[in-house]
Write a protein that holds these residues in place. Structure first.
Motif, short mmCIF file in Angstrom:
data_model
loop_
_atom_site.label_atom_id
_atom_site.label_comp_id
_atom_site.label_asym_id
_atom_site.label_seq_id
_atom_site.Cartn_x
_atom_site.Cartn_y
_atom_site.Cartn_z
N GLU A 131 -3.91 6.31 -2.39
CA GLU A 131 -2.65 5.75 -1.91
C GLU A 131 -1.72 6.88 -1.48
O GLU A 131 -1.03 6.77 -0.47
CB GLU A 131 -2.03 4.96 -3.05
CG GLU A 131 -0.91 4.05 -2.65
CD GLU A 131 -0.36 3.33 -3.86
OE1 GLU A 131 0.13 4.00 -4.78
OE2 GLU A 131 -0.43 2.10 -3.89
N ALA A 132 -1.73 7.96 -2.24
CA ALA A 132 -0.84 9.08 -1.93
C ALA A 132 -1.23 9.75 -0.61
O ALA A 132 -0.37 10.21 0.13
CB ALA A 132 -0.86 10.09 -3.08
N THR A 159 -0.61 -3.30 4.70
CA THR A 159 -1.45 -2.14 4.36
C THR A 159 -2.18 -2.37 3.05
O THR A 159 -1.85 -3.27 2.30
CB THR A 159 -0.59 -0.87 4.20
OG1 THR A 159 0.37 -1.12 3.17
CG2 THR A 159 0.11 -0.51 5.47
N ARG A 160 -3.15 -1.50 2.77
CA ARG A 160 -3.91 -1.68 1.53
C ARG A 160 -3.09 -1.28 0.31
O ARG A 160 -3.43 -1.65 -0.80
CB ARG A 160 -5.20 -0.87 1.58
CG ARG A 160 -4.97 0.63 1.69
CD ARG A 160 -6.29 1.35 1.68
NE ARG A 160 -6.09 2.79 1.67
CZ ARG A 160 -7.07 3.66 1.56
NH1 ARG A 160 -8.31 3.24 1.45
NH2 ARG A 160 -6.83 4.95 1.57
N THR A 161 -2.00 -0.54 0.53
CA THR A 161 -1.11 -0.22 -0.60
C THR A 161 -0.62 -1.49 -1.27
O THR A 161 -0.29 -1.48 -2.45
CB THR A 161 0.12 0.56 -0.09
OG1 THR A 161 -0.21 1.18 1.12
CG2 THR A 161 0.57 1.56 -1.11
N ALA A 162 -0.57 -2.59 -0.49
CA ALA A 162 -0.09 -3.85 -1.05
C ALA A 162 -0.91 -4.23 -2.28
O ALA A 162 -0.35 -4.70 -3.28
CB ALA A 162 -0.16 -4.95 0.00
N ASN A 205 7.30 0.15 -5.06
CA ASN A 205 6.05 -0.01 -4.34
C ASN A 205 5.87 -1.42 -3.84
O ASN A 205 5.41 -1.64 -2.72
CB ASN A 205 4.87 0.37 -5.24
CG ASN A 205 4.57 1.83 -5.13
OD1 ASN A 205 4.92 2.47 -4.15
ND2 ASN A 205 3.93 2.38 -6.15
N ALA A 206 6.21 -2.40 -4.69
CA ALA A 206 6.04 -3.79 -4.30
C ALA A 206 6.92 -4.11 -3.10
O ALA A 206 6.47 -4.75 -2.14
CB ALA A 206 6.39 -4.71 -5.47
N TYR A 207 8.17 -3.64 -3.09
CA TYR A 207 9.06 -3.91 -1.96
C TYR A 207 8.55 -3.23 -0.70
O TYR A 207 8.60 -3.79 0.39
CB TYR A 207 10.48 -3.40 -2.25
CG TYR A 207 11.31 -4.31 -3.12
CD1 TYR A 207 10.71 -5.28 -3.91
CD2 TYR A 207 12.69 -4.18 -3.16
CE1 TYR A 207 11.47 -6.10 -4.71
CE2 TYR A 207 13.46 -5.00 -3.96
CZ TYR A 207 12.84 -5.95 -4.74
OH TYR A 207 13.60 -6.76 -5.53
#
Lengths: 117, 496
Positions: A114-115, B157-160, B236-238
């Protein structure tokens, strides 16, 4: 031996702490969810224990004079179990998607990638 | 009219029933129209209820006709009607703005599933506010949380996914703690009805389990409300959520958890429980003060606009908690007013960010250079709302901060320390807001970047409507202020 009388509550505390430990200390996302599941079971145990009356029976009025266990906590836990299952299903689905898009379910790998992104 | 009597329950049932129906709508337009219409109807209900509460006092409704405390009672007073206005209004504004943004950012198909989850979130949040039953709050909290997880996971994005996983773990722990607390109170009082609970707590011999319950409930709800230092899931969620979801979350979702917290701690425990004030205010006030400073400090160094605003929320939630932890009518009233005003400013800010992301495809500050010239109207709305965030006079943010300062003055010498922290946090807000303004207005667009057009009118209209409200409630603060003062009086007057 007063503590034996509240053995259920000691088990509740033990289970809750076991689950919390897994959530915090384990890096594998599935293991974290197992920890969450243990915590939820601990809460179920707490509720069921508080409703139990020794020698109590199902609360059906039949004219005789006897002790009844409180049915309400059991009903509440029925609902809480449903909530727990839904949460778990959703969380597992998210883990599947994490595996698909990050290629790993280890916390360190996922947040490392992620980073980079 | 018969329906008028059932409005409190319709507030929840309408979006709940509409959610599966919206999922069945084909295409991308039909489910959006359905969601907007339901939000509009829910907003109309909330307005009607607010007027009714203002004229005739709190509304009690017995679900299924079962008398309270055996059945589940709904209870709507000034505070709840204010929250209902926020929830339904935020849903409406975000959706009106959101159609093109959602089409662009939400990957899941059919997109109607997204709107279904949206309506479930609205139903859950409204349910948490209207219900007078402690266990019912838990159920609605989980309905709204599960729906919110889905909404965030729909992010582009996959960060979600990784952000949502973090949120699920922390949110579930929060809900679990709340449940443990409710269980302990039930053990000591034998009731789940909040008003009944407050009354019966007076007769409890052993307060230790109740104090433990208060601790569990407070920490659990602090997690859900993303109060510092339990805010780790929020930025992160926002940032990972679709912009439209970020608007809705920032405006009301954490605030509803805060509402339940205030209702429990001040409505139920505070009047009935010896030693609770120390546990509550001495526990929360330091966190609130640290949150106001650190939230703003981290925001200064954020490179992503959505994360910047999320950390600013951490700081602003600190103001609300500070107001509540003063335990005075003035402090409570200022806290509730700030809760309302903060929802207005964050909604306007995130709407503007949604428009920026729609055109630029990114919320990174570096990518937004020159946005002030490319999208003057959007950035102007952003600036207005940001001034409100800082607390510049003539904006809504000034009013609530002013009342907070007045409430702090009542505390004597210690109050001056509080005022110093409030001012310091506001000054830090100036810095992070200035960073955005500087990038948008004074930095040239990077060489070779594609030309960006102003957002279309249907994105600008809702953004400006909310930015306008920030000014309007800065000039005519009587309506929300009166409502907040009455809500504070209800809470501190004892009873739930």
């Amino acid at each position: 031996m007063a503590w034996l009388g509240i053995l259920n509550y000691w088990i509740f505390v033990l289970l809750l702490m076991t689950g919390m430990y897994a959530i915090v200390a384990k890096g594998n996302l599935i293991k974290k969810l197992i920890g969450l599941g243990i915590c939820q079971s601990a809460v179920f145990l707490l509720f069921i224990s508080m409703g139990k009356v020794v020698g109590g029976t199902a609360p059906i009025l039949d004219g005789s004079d006897r002790a009844y266990s409180s049915p309400l906590p059991q009903v509440l836990i029925l609902t809480a179990i449903v909530v727990g299952i839904s949460t778990m299903a959703l969380a597992l689905a998210v883990v599947v998607r994490i595996r698909e898009s990050f290629g790993s379910i280890e916390e360190a790998d996922v947040y490392g990638k992620e980073a980079e992104a | 009219m018969i329906a008028a009597h059932h409005l409190p329950v319709l507030q929840v049932v309408l979006p709940l029933v509409a959610a599966p129906l919206a999922v069945l709508c084909p295409g991308t337009r039909a489910p959006w129209v359905a969601a907007v219409l339901v939000s509009l109807a829910a907003f109309a209900i909330a307005v009607t209820l607010a007027f009714k509460v203002a004229t005739t006092g709190a509304i009690a409704y017995e679900l299924g006709g079962w008398p309270v405390p055996y059945g589940i009672g709904l209870h709507i007073d000034n505070f709840s009607s204010l929250m209902l206005l926020l929830i339904t209004g935020a849903s409406l504004a975000a959706l009106l703005h959101g159609k093109p943004v959602i089409d662009k950012e939400v990957q899941s198909r059919p997109v109607s599933l997204f709107y279904g989850a949206w309506l479930l979130a609205v139903a859950g949040l409204a349910g948490m506010v209207v219900t007078g039953d402690a266990f019912n709050v838990f159920v609605f909290m989980e309905i709204s949380s599960l729906a919110t997880y889905v909404l965030i996971a729909a992010g582009p994005t996959r960060t979600a996914f990784s952000a949502v996983f973090k949120y699920i773990i922390m949110g579930s722990i929060g809900a679990m703690f709340y449940l443990i607390g409710v269980g302990l109170v039930y053990m000591m009082t034998g009731t789940l009805n909040m008003a009944d609970m407050a009354a019966r707590l007076h007769g409890v011999d052993d307060v230790v389990p109740v104090l433990a319950a208060a601790g569990f409930i407070t920490v659990g709800l602090l997690l859900k409300a993303a109060i510092f230092p339990l805010h780790a899931w929020m930025p992160n969620a926002y940032a990972a959520a679709p912009s439209t979801v970020a608007v809705f979350l920032a405006a009301c979702s954490t605030k509803v958890a805060l509402y339940v917290l205030i209702r429990f701690d001040l409505g139920i425990f505070q009047p009935s429980l010896e030693g609770h004030d120390i546990q509550f205010s001495a526990f929360l006030m330091p966190f609130a003060l640290v949150a106001m400073i650190t939230g703003s400090l981290i925001a200064i160094f954020e490179k992503d606009l959505k994360r910047l605003l999320a950390f600013s929320s951490v700081a602003q939630l600190g103001y609300i908690v500070l107001g509540a932890s003063l335990l005075t009518a003035a402090g409570m009233s200022a806290g509730i007013l700030h809760l309302f005003n903060h929802a207005l400013m964050k909604a306007a800010l995130f709407l503007a960010v949604g428009s920026l992301v729609y055109r630029y495809g990114s919320a990174k500050l570096a990518d937004l250079a020159g946005a002030g010239r490319a999208m003057p109207w959007t950035m102007a709305a952003f600036t207005v709302a940001a001034l409100s965030l800082v607390g510049v006079p003539l904006t809504a943010g000034f009013i609530s901060k002013w009342y907070l300062v007045l409430a702090a003055m009542e505390e004597g010498t210690f109050g001056w320390f509080l005022i110093a922290v409030i001012l310091a946090s506001s000054l830090l807000a100036v810095i992070y807001v200035w960073r955005v303004i500087e990038v948008a207005y004074f930095r040239p667009a990077p060489e070779g970047a594609p030309a960006v057009k102003e957002a279309p009118w249907y994105l600008l209209a809702p953004t400006w409507a909310l930015a306008g409200l920030n000014i309007y409630f800065g000039l005519a603060a009587n309506a929300p202020n009166g409502l907040a003062a009455r809500a504070a009086a209800d809470l501190l007057g004892g009873g739930a």
